[in-house]
Motif scaffolding. Structure first.
Motif, mmCIF file in Angstrom:
data_model
loop_
_atom_site.group_PDB
_atom_site.id
_atom_site.type_symbol
_atom_site.label_atom_id
_atom_site.label_comp_id
_atom_site.label_asym_id
_atom_site.label_seq_id
_atom_site.Cartn_x
_atom_site.Cartn_y
_atom_site.Cartn_z
ATOM 1 N N THR A 128 0.813 -1.214 0.000
ATOM 2 C CA THR A 128 0.000 0.000 0.000
ATOM 3 C C THR A 128 0.850 1.270 0.000
ATOM 4 O OG1 THR A 128 -0.130 -0.073 2.425
ATOM 5 C CG2 THR A 128 -1.903 -1.140 1.182
ATOM 6 N N LEU A 129 2.091 1.150 0.462
ATOM 7 C CA LEU A 129 2.960 2.326 0.507
ATOM 8 C C LEU A 129 3.318 2.823 -0.887
ATOM 9 C CD1 LEU A 129 5.385 1.394 3.424
ATOM 10 C CD2 LEU A 129 3.682 3.224 3.395
ATOM 11 N N TYR A 130 3.422 1.920 -1.857
ATOM 12 C CA TYR A 130 3.789 2.335 -3.208
ATOM 13 C C TYR A 130 2.704 3.235 -3.817
ATOM 14 C CZ TYR A 130 7.593 -1.022 -2.968
ATOM 15 O OH TYR A 130 8.729 -1.691 -2.605
ATOM 16 N N GLY A 131 1.449 2.862 -3.611
ATOM 17 C CA GLY A 131 0.364 3.705 -4.115
ATOM 18 C C GLY A 131 0.321 5.052 -3.429
ATOM 19 N N ALA A 132 0.528 5.054 -2.102
ATOM 20 C CA ALA A 132 0.512 6.326 -1.372
ATOM 21 C C ALA A 132 1.672 7.213 -1.811
ATOM 22 C CB ALA A 132 0.591 6.051 0.131
ATOM 23 N N ARG A 172 3.190 7.114 -4.714
ATOM 24 C CA ARG A 172 2.944 7.530 -6.088
ATOM 25 C C ARG A 172 2.037 8.770 -6.118
ATOM 26 N NH1 ARG A 172 2.402 2.929 -7.930
ATOM 27 N NH2 ARG A 172 0.160 2.646 -7.550
ATOM 28 N N LYS A 173 0.993 8.768 -5.303
ATOM 29 C CA LYS A 173 0.112 9.932 -5.229
ATOM 30 C C LYS A 173 0.850 11.133 -4.647
ATOM 31 C CE LYS A 173 -4.442 11.382 -3.608
ATOM 32 N NZ LYS A 173 -5.686 10.979 -2.889
ATOM 33 N N SER A 174 1.668 10.885 -3.633
ATOM 34 C CA SER A 174 2.456 11.967 -3.058
ATOM 35 C C SER A 174 3.428 12.538 -4.091
ATOM 36 C CB SER A 174 3.223 11.463 -1.831
ATOM 37 O OG SER A 174 4.018 12.482 -1.278
ATOM 38 N N GLY A 175 4.017 11.662 -4.899
ATOM 39 C CA GLY A 175 4.928 12.128 -5.934
ATOM 40 C C GLY A 175 4.233 12.995 -6.963
ATOM 41 N N ARG A 176 2.993 12.630 -7.326
ATOM 42 C CA ARG A 176 2.251 13.455 -8.280
ATOM 43 C C ARG A 176 1.976 14.842 -7.718
ATOM 44 N NH1 ARG A 176 -0.734 8.558 -9.395
ATOM 45 N NH2 ARG A 176 -2.378 9.265 -7.968
ATOM 46 N N LEU A 177 1.637 14.908 -6.434
ATOM 47 C CA LEU A 177 1.382 16.210 -5.811
ATOM 48 C C LEU A 177 2.662 17.035 -5.690
ATOM 49 C CD1 LEU A 177 -1.160 15.131 -3.054
ATOM 50 C CD2 LEU A 177 -1.624 16.582 -5.037
ATOM 51 N N ALA A 184 0.280 22.860 -2.128
ATOM 52 C CA ALA A 184 1.192 22.518 -1.041
ATOM 53 C C ALA A 184 0.445 21.908 0.139
ATOM 54 C CB ALA A 184 1.961 23.761 -0.596
ATOM 55 N N VAL A 185 -0.765 22.398 0.404
ATOM 56 C CA VAL A 185 -1.573 21.820 1.483
ATOM 57 C C VAL A 185 -1.980 20.390 1.136
ATOM 58 C CG1 VAL A 185 -3.787 21.981 2.690
ATOM 59 C CG2 VAL A 185 -2.406 24.024 2.358
ATOM 60 N N ARG A 186 -2.397 20.164 -0.105
ATOM 61 C CA ARG A 186 -2.760 18.801 -0.511
ATOM 62 C C ARG A 186 -1.566 17.862 -0.437
ATOM 63 N NH1 ARG A 186 -5.425 21.583 -4.690
ATOM 64 N NH2 ARG A 186 -3.886 20.856 -6.204
ATOM 65 N N ALA A 187 -0.400 18.362 -0.841
ATOM 66 C CA ALA A 187 0.814 17.539 -0.778
ATOM 67 C C ALA A 187 1.167 17.219 0.671
ATOM 68 C CB ALA A 187 1.972 18.243 -1.471
ATOM 69 N N ALA A 188 1.045 18.213 1.559
ATOM 70 C CA ALA A 188 1.354 17.985 2.968
ATOM 71 C C ALA A 188 0.339 17.022 3.597
ATOM 72 C CB ALA A 188 1.355 19.316 3.721
ATOM 73 N N ARG A 189 -0.916 17.115 3.166
ATOM 74 C CA ARG A 189 -1.938 16.193 3.684
ATOM 75 C C ARG A 189 -1.641 14.759 3.241
ATOM 76 N NH1 ARG A 189 -6.219 18.264 1.337
ATOM 77 N NH2 ARG A 189 -6.453 19.857 2.957
ATOM 78 N N GLN A 190 -1.182 14.616 2.000
ATOM 79 C CA GLN A 190 -0.841 13.279 1.524
ATOM 80 C C GLN A 190 0.386 12.733 2.242
ATOM 81 O OE1 GLN A 190 -2.478 11.237 -0.252
ATOM 82 N NE2 GLN A 190 -0.876 9.659 -0.403
ATOM 83 N N GLU A 191 1.346 13.606 2.530
ATOM 84 C CA GLU A 191 2.516 13.177 3.300
ATOM 85 C C GLU A 191 2.111 12.729 4.695
ATOM 86 O OE1 GLU A 191 5.900 12.882 2.722
ATOM 87 O OE2 GLU A 191 5.274 12.987 0.618
#
Length: 387
Positions: free
Chosen positions: A89-93, A95-100, A235-242
């Motif tokens: 599951t970490l790879y998908g998370a 990957r989404k973080s990388g897109r953001l 940046a907020v969305r990226a921080a939320r995904q992190e």
């Protein structure tokens, strides 16, 4: 005098528009600017790095030989081939973080591009005045030469004074001084544009600002298009995904592999299965992510407040400047200057009286030209996110 120059520029009326020429220059600068080219390369490298960081670990191969007394050669060997990877599951998370993160880098590039093109546009707005001045200086000098010949003839006939002749000579001297100042300002602006264009020469010969927009967007519409606010939202969305990713940091890293043991004539095969549990780093990663998310949210709130205040102040100033420009009666000033000049040529008005009357008109026209220049720059600032 500069008042004469601005007055002459306004008397000529509308000249060819600068829109197409300005668009051409901005396209060239976007393509050739070294800073933007470097940012594009850095963003590409960051994207590749994010992909590389989300790959499974390297394949591990271990070979262990063992020796024993009384045994010739190898007593036994051990071969281990293993592969480690994170919990799926970490790879998908990630990957989404990388897109953001890539989106944040794109936002940063768009802001840098916008600011650079706005700087170039403001230089072109200034160049419109410089080009007008350059075009009109010759006309001013020709007019001064004509008046001087007229006054010299009248001086010989006793119908003029030396003071009047010297007044025209001083005007011609001022024209030549302004020509030097104008060329210096124009050269500096062009060299700055050339530096923005990757040190490639730039020519900008337009003598008109271009058409005004039919209407202005509201403060809410401008704020919705503001790149600084959009970048803060990303940046907020990226921080939320992190933060979400950090909450999975307790998941173990897994390892699977193949094992082969040999002892004299016996060979055995088996599998390697293992797990690594992040007992100590998990809590710290979560706290770090929460703190960064809070900071990103505060920056977003600050960006909204700051840009909203700036936009509303600029719209108010723009409205004030428009009212100021509409208050000037240019036709009246042009007609009055024309009558004054005719009066000088017909001998009804002395040169001294002419300049006394005209100075106030020239001052108003100079104020109008400076106000129009400020008005255009303010429009460019408000529409900067459309560049």
């Amino acid at each position: 005098m500069k008042q004469l120059l601005f007055a002459a520029a306004l008397l000529l009326g509308p000249l060819p528009l600068a829109g197409q020429e300005l668009d051409r220059i901005l396209l060239e600068i976007e393509e050739n600017n070294l800073e933007l080219r470097a940012l594009r390369s850095e963003n590409e490298a960051a994207g590749l790095e994010a992909l590389a960081d989300n790959l499974p670990g390297d394949l591990s191969v271990e070979f262990s030989p063992f020796y024993a007394k009384g045994t010739s050669g190898l007593a036994s060997t051990e071969l281990v081939v293993s592969q480690s990877f994170d919990f799926p599951t970490l790879y998908g998370a990630r990957r989404k973080s990388g897109r953001l993160q890539a989106e944040s880098l794109d936002d940063a590039y768009r802001i840098a591009r916008r600011d650079l093109l706005l700087e170039a546009q403001n230089l072109c707005i200034d160049l419109v005045l410089y080009n007008r001045e350059s075009q009109l200086l010759d006309q001013r000098e020709r007019n001064a030469d004509e008046l001087l010949r007229l006054l010299e003839r009248r001086l010989d006939e006793g119908d003029a004074t030396l003071i009047e002749a010297n007044k025209v000579r001083m005007e011609r001297m001022n024209v030549r001084t302004e020509r030097t100042q104008n060329e210096a300002s124009r050269t500096l602006a062009l060299r700055t544009l050339q530096a923005l264009n990757g040190d490639r020469p730039v020519e900008f010969d337009a003598t008109e600002y271009g058409p005004l927009p039919e209407s202005l967007p509201t403060a809410e519409e401008l704020l919705a298009d503001e790149l600084d606010v959009r970048a803060s939202e990303t940046a907020v969305r990226a921080a939320r995904q992190e933060l979400r990713l950090s909450r999975q940091s307790w998941l173990p890293s897994l390892e699977v592999g193949y094992r082969r043991n040999s002892a004299l004539d016996e060979v055995s095969h088996g599998f390697v299965v293992g797990a690594s549990f992040p007992l100590f780093a998990s809590g710290r990663k979560s706290r770090i992510a929460r703190t960064r998310h809070t900071a990103a949210q505060l920056r977003l709130d600050d960006a909204r407040l700051e840009n909203d205040a700036r936009i509303r102040a600029q719209l108010a100033e723009l409205e004030q400047l428009r009212g100021t420009l509409e208050a000037y009666d240019l036709e009246l000033m042009r007609h009055t200057l024309s009558l004054l000049l005719k009066a000088v040529k017909s001998g009804e008005l002395s040169v001294i009286a002419y300049y006394t009357e005209a100075e106030a008109i020239y001052g108003n026209m100079q104020t109008y030209a400076q106000t129009e220049n400020r008005y255009r720059k303010l429009l460019a600032e408000l529409h900067r996110n459309a560049l």
